[in-house]
Scaffold this active site. Structure first.
Site, short mmCIF file in Angstrom:
data_model
loop_
_atom_site.label_atom_id
_atom_site.label_comp_id
_atom_site.label_asym_id
_atom_site.label_seq_id
_atom_site.Cartn_x
_atom_site.Cartn_y
_atom_site.Cartn_z
CG HIS A 195 -0.23 0.31 2.49
ND1 HIS A 195 0.59 -0.62 3.11
CD2 HIS A 195 -0.20 1.43 3.24
CE1 HIS A 195 1.10 -0.07 4.20
NE2 HIS A 195 0.63 1.16 4.30
CG HIS B 112 0.13 5.70 3.00
ND1 HIS B 112 -1.23 5.48 3.08
CD2 HIS B 112 0.70 4.97 3.98
CE1 HIS B 112 -1.46 4.64 4.08
NE2 HIS B 112 -0.31 4.32 4.64
#
Length: 161
Positions: free
Chosen positions: A67, A82
């Site tokens: 992620h 992110h």
């Protein structure tokens, strides 16, 4: 007088790693990012599931849950991308990386794809922070754009000390 002729290599032009709506970091609905505890930067609410490198550099981190990716630019600026908020709990589901730690990347190169609809349904938010993590090495961070952005549009100019 000597500061007037700063070397251009000290300025890093950061492109948008995602296509979507640009958001100030202070408006991210997560206190760690909004409070700049990780660093300063911007965030993007994506409209598609493709992430490109915002700079030329080297991949220095790929989270096991896919992620988030860390890239060190050729002049030493460290950028964390992110995807979404609270997406670590997805344990990598919905994400596919196209790079590895140690890979050299070029600005605009595809580095990650993700299932946007899956993230919308299973995470707190799709808002994706783009954060400079080594702020102590910077002289200035200039946010260059607001509103809608496409991949590689200039979103920040960063001057290194």
């Amino acid at each position: 007088m000597f500061g007037l002729f700063k070397n251009k290599k000290n300025v890093l032009v950061v492109g948008a790693p995602l296509t979507g709506r640009l958001i100030n970091i202070e408006e991210v609905p997560d206190e760690v990012f909004a409070g700049k505890m990780v660093g300063d930067g911007m965030a993007i609410e994506p409209v598609e599931g493709k992430v490109v490198s915002p700079v030329d550099g080297e991949v220095i981190q790929v989270f096991p849950t896919k992620h988030a990716i860390g890239i060190k630019s050729i002049n030493g600026i460290e950028i964390l991308i992110h995807i979404g908020l609270e997406t670590v709990s997805l344990d990598g589901k919905g994400f596919e990386t196209h790079i590895n730690v140690g890979d050299e990347v070029k600005k605009g190169q595809l580095i990650l794809t993700f299932d946007l609809e899956y993230i919308k349904s299973n995470a707190k938010s799709t808002i994706s922070p783009i954060v400079i993590t080594n702020m102590d090495d910077l002289e200035k961070l200039e946010k260059m754009k607001s509103g809608e952005v496409s991949q590689s549009d200039v979103i920040m100019n960063i001057t290194k000390k």
